[in-house]
Design a protein around this motif. Structure first.
Motif, PDB file in Angstrom:
ATOM      1  N   ASP A  87     110.094 -58.531 -24.392  1.00 15.60           N
ATOM      2  CA  ASP A  87     110.026 -59.011 -23.008  1.00 15.60           C
ATOM      3  C   ASP A  87     109.351 -58.009 -22.075  1.00 15.60           C
ATOM      4  N   HIS A  88     108.716 -56.991 -22.647  1.00 12.71           N
ATOM      5  CA  HIS A  88     108.061 -55.963 -21.830  1.00 12.71           C
ATOM      6  C   HIS A  88     106.597 -55.870 -22.220  1.00 12.71           C
ATOM      7  N   PRO A  89     105.698 -56.455 -21.433  1.00 14.19           N
ATOM      8  CA  PRO A  89     104.268 -56.366 -21.775  1.00 14.19           C
ATOM      9  C   PRO A  89     103.761 -54.935 -21.617  1.00 14.19           C
ATOM     10  N   HIS A  90     103.186 -54.397 -22.671  1.00 19.72           N
ATOM     11  CA  HIS A  90     102.668 -53.026 -22.628  1.00 19.72           C
ATOM     12  C   HIS A  90     101.469 -52.944 -23.542  1.00 19.72           C
ATOM     13  N   ASP A  91     100.334 -52.531 -22.997  1.00 17.95           N
ATOM     14  CA  ASP A  91      99.118 -52.345 -23.780  1.00 17.95           C
ATOM     15  C   ASP A  91      99.021 -50.872 -24.150  1.00 17.95           C
ATOM     16  N   PHE A  92      99.334 -50.557 -25.393  1.00 20.75           N
ATOM     17  CA  PHE A  92      99.370 -49.159 -25.818  1.00 20.75           C
ATOM     18  C   PHE A  92      97.980 -48.521 -25.848  1.00 20.75           C
ATOM     19  N   THR A  93      96.923 -49.329 -25.788  1.00 23.80           N
ATOM     20  CA  THR A  93      95.571 -48.760 -25.765  1.00 23.80           C
ATOM     21  C   THR A  93      95.109 -48.452 -24.347  1.00 23.80           C
ATOM     22  N   ARG A  94      95.893 -48.873 -23.335  1.00 25.44           N
ATOM     23  CA  ARG A  94      95.476 -48.671 -21.945  1.00 25.44           C
ATOM     24  C   ARG A  94      96.572 -48.075 -21.059  1.00 25.44           C
ATOM     25  N   ASP A  95      97.820 -48.440 -21.320  1.00 23.93           N
ATOM     26  CA  ASP A  95      98.903 -48.100 -20.400  1.00 23.93           C
ATOM     27  C   ASP A  95      99.558 -46.780 -20.775  1.00 23.93           C
ATOM     28  N   PRO A  96      99.894 -45.949 -19.792  1.00 22.25           N
ATOM     29  CA  PRO A  96     100.642 -44.720 -20.083  1.00 22.25           C
ATOM     30  C   PRO A  96     102.088 -45.042 -20.437  1.00 22.25           C
ATOM     31  N   ILE A  97     102.760 -44.071 -21.043  1.00 21.82           N
ATOM     32  CA  ILE A  97     104.191 -44.179 -21.342  1.00 21.82           C
ATOM     33  C   ILE A  97     104.968 -43.717 -20.120  1.00 21.82           C
ATOM     34  N   GLU A  98     105.903 -44.526 -19.658  1.00 23.89           N
ATOM     35  CA  GLU A  98     106.702 -44.173 -18.488  1.00 23.89           C
ATOM     36  C   GLU A  98     108.022 -43.568 -18.950  1.00 23.89           C
ATOM     37  N   THR A  99     108.292 -42.338 -18.567  1.00 21.88           N
ATOM     38  CA  THR A  99     109.452 -41.605 -19.071  1.00 21.88           C
ATOM     39  C   THR A  99     110.498 -41.401 -17.981  1.00 21.88           C
ATOM     40  N   TYR A 100     111.724 -41.149 -18.414  1.00 22.14           N
ATOM     41  CA  TYR A 100     112.806 -40.819 -17.489  1.00 22.14           C
ATOM     42  C   TYR A 100     113.875 -40.029 -18.242  1.00 22.14           C
TER      43      TYR A 100
END
Length: 492
Positions: A87-100
């Motif tokens: 349920d979380h759209p994420h393009d691993f070739t374009r989007d950064p990883i959001e950390t916490y």
């Protein structure tokens, strides 16, 4: 993005990890990161080169007076496993990883974190730029495509590296040092199976099995977690009583990640649909009871589809395929008698798909014994031969034979006692470290592997313990300095 990482300690390491989080790097897409690291090396005045496969090496001369010390190779892989919640759209070739940060652990939002092996890479970069460190000749070796095929290590140029000892920074447990690992191979099965149009009295439904934990197909294979492919096939077998035919299937995305989700499209007689739905609800409760305490979030749903698929497998082909998948080897095959508590041989049913009759399976077999690996691969071949499928073995790589008397290991143990006041556990890991491949290409290298505590690798639950990263950094820095003090090790 991820500015907060630079507030963590040790700051140089986390600064480099921020770069890795902000630079997309799934397997096969490491080019942007390689170029970024080359530009960084040039700014630092460090020599760098690549081999024919694209593996990157960055070199730093020894500190004055330490030219005769053993050459140290700091080794890690640049790519990361690309897994996100459905349920979380994420393009691993374009989007950064959001950390916490949460409760002393660093996590990512709804995706894999990339601590495997981003922290090892970041640590090597921090060592290279540490001008206060006294060291012998340094090489940082950054390999490609480790997570999908071990391609970088398998294709690594021979007679290229110059060091005497190799520190693999791709382990995942504080207080442990690894001196051996399993070998592995991909088992690929393909077939074109006969199909027919759905009949006028047939309807279509979709089955979805979701919410599993997943995890690393080596490190976590013995933990009793559910495999979505294995469980959904079990459900499909139970539904054969309602004359279902399999029309489509997709489960798992990587052969080295335990599948968390699987989906199947079925056709069945309209007058059986209601009974099949009741059976699915009962099966969900059965599976929940069996996996209680392990897979509390598992869900099994059945949804009517308005549009029917154009084709579905012939009834006989559907039954034969599901029968083969149902008995295919999965999970722990054997525990090691030589190394107590360690899995010797296992298999992960990683990726399964069916589309318009085209069947595809990719499993990952691991073993500490090459003969056991070959035997399990042959069992796959024998099983799927029965349904006319083609089976092949790809990307095979050797294990890493333990050397418990290694001088490098003894040095690490001494430093661990001095700095942390504890004895490190010496381990053999049921996972595919690149050390086995590298040892085959450079048989004279002494090697150990160590790292911080990473949990949930290869899944969106991946996290790293912050205090363990500090501990890892202290050990790594001390080991590099200690090796530099031993110029006599090369007769210098």
């Amino acid at each position: 993005m991820n500015e907060h990482l630079e507030q963590l300690a040790p700051q140089p390491l986390w600064r480099h990890f921020r770069t890795l989080c902000n630079t997309p790097r799934p397997s096969g897409h490491e080019a942007e990161l390689v170029a970024t690291l080359e530009r960084w090396a040039e700014r630092q005045g460090l020599a760098h080169d690549r081999d024919d496969f694209g593996n990157l090496r960055i070199r730093k001369p020894a500190s004055p007076g330490r030219e005769g010390a053993p050459g140290v190779i700091l080794q890690g892989h640049l790519d990361m496993v690309a897994q996100a919640n459905a349920d979380h759209p994420h393009d691993f070739t374009r989007d950064p990883i959001e950390t916490y940060v949460e409760g002393g652990w660093l996590r990512a939002r709804h995706t894999t974190l990339g601590a495997d092996n981003g922290l090892g890479v970041a640590a090597a970069l921090a060592i290279l730029e540490d001008d206060g460190l006294v060291h012998g000749p340094l090489e940082a070796l950054f390999t490609l495509e480790e997570e999908t095929s071990m391609g970088g290590a398998l294709q690594l140029a021979e007679h290229w590296l110059e060091g005497d000892v190799l520190l693999n920074l791709d382990s995942e447990d504080r207080g442990e040092v690894f001196i051996g690992c399993a070998g592995g191979a991909d088992i690929v099965v393909e077939a074109q199976l006969p199909t027919a149009e759905p009949g006028p009295d047939e309807v279509a439904v979709q089955l979805a099995l979701t919410g599993l934990k997943g995890g690393h197909s080596g490190i976590d294979i013995h933990r009793g977690r559910g495999n979505a492919n294995r469980l959904l096939v079990r459900v499909l077998r139970a539904l054969e009583a309602y004359d279902v035919r399999l029309a489509g299937y997709r489960g798992g995305t990587l052969r080295n990640a335990i599948p968390r989700e699987a989906f199947a499209t079925l056709v069945l007689p309209a007058d059986e649909a209601e009974a099949a739905a009741r059976r699915v609800a009962a099966l969900e409760q059965e599976l929940r009871a069996e996996l209680a305490g392990v897979e509390e979030e598992m869900m099994l749903t059945i949804t009517p589809l308005e549009a029917r698929p154009l084709q579905a497998l012939h009834a006989h082909a559907s039954r034969m395929l599901l029968a083969a998948l149902n008995v295919a080897p999965h999970g722990v095959e054997r525990m090691s008698s030589a190394v107590p508590g360690v899995v010797e041989t296992s298999n992960n049913l990683g990726v399964v798909s069916l589309d318009e009759g085209r069947f595809y399976l990719c499993a990952l077999v691991r073993s500490l014994r090459d003969s056991a690996l070959d035997d399990l691969a042959d069992r796959f071949r024998g099983l799927f031969d029965l349904i006319g499928a083609r089976t092949r073995v790809e990307n095979a790589y050797p294990g890493w034979t333990p050397s418990p008397d290694s001088a490098l290991l003894a040095r690490f143990q001494r430093l661990h006692r001095q700095l942390l006041d504890s004895e490190p556990a010496v381990k053999v890991i049921h996972a595919g470290l690149e050390c086995g491949i590298l040892a085959g290409k450079y048989p004279g290298l002494e090697m150990i592997s160590f790292g911080p505590s990473i949990r949930g690798a290869h899944s969106p639950d991946e996290r790293v313990e912050l205090s363990s990263v500090e501990e890892f950094w202290v050990l790594l820095r001390a080991l590099v300095e200690d090796l530099a003090d031993d110029a006599a090790a090369r007769g210098g």
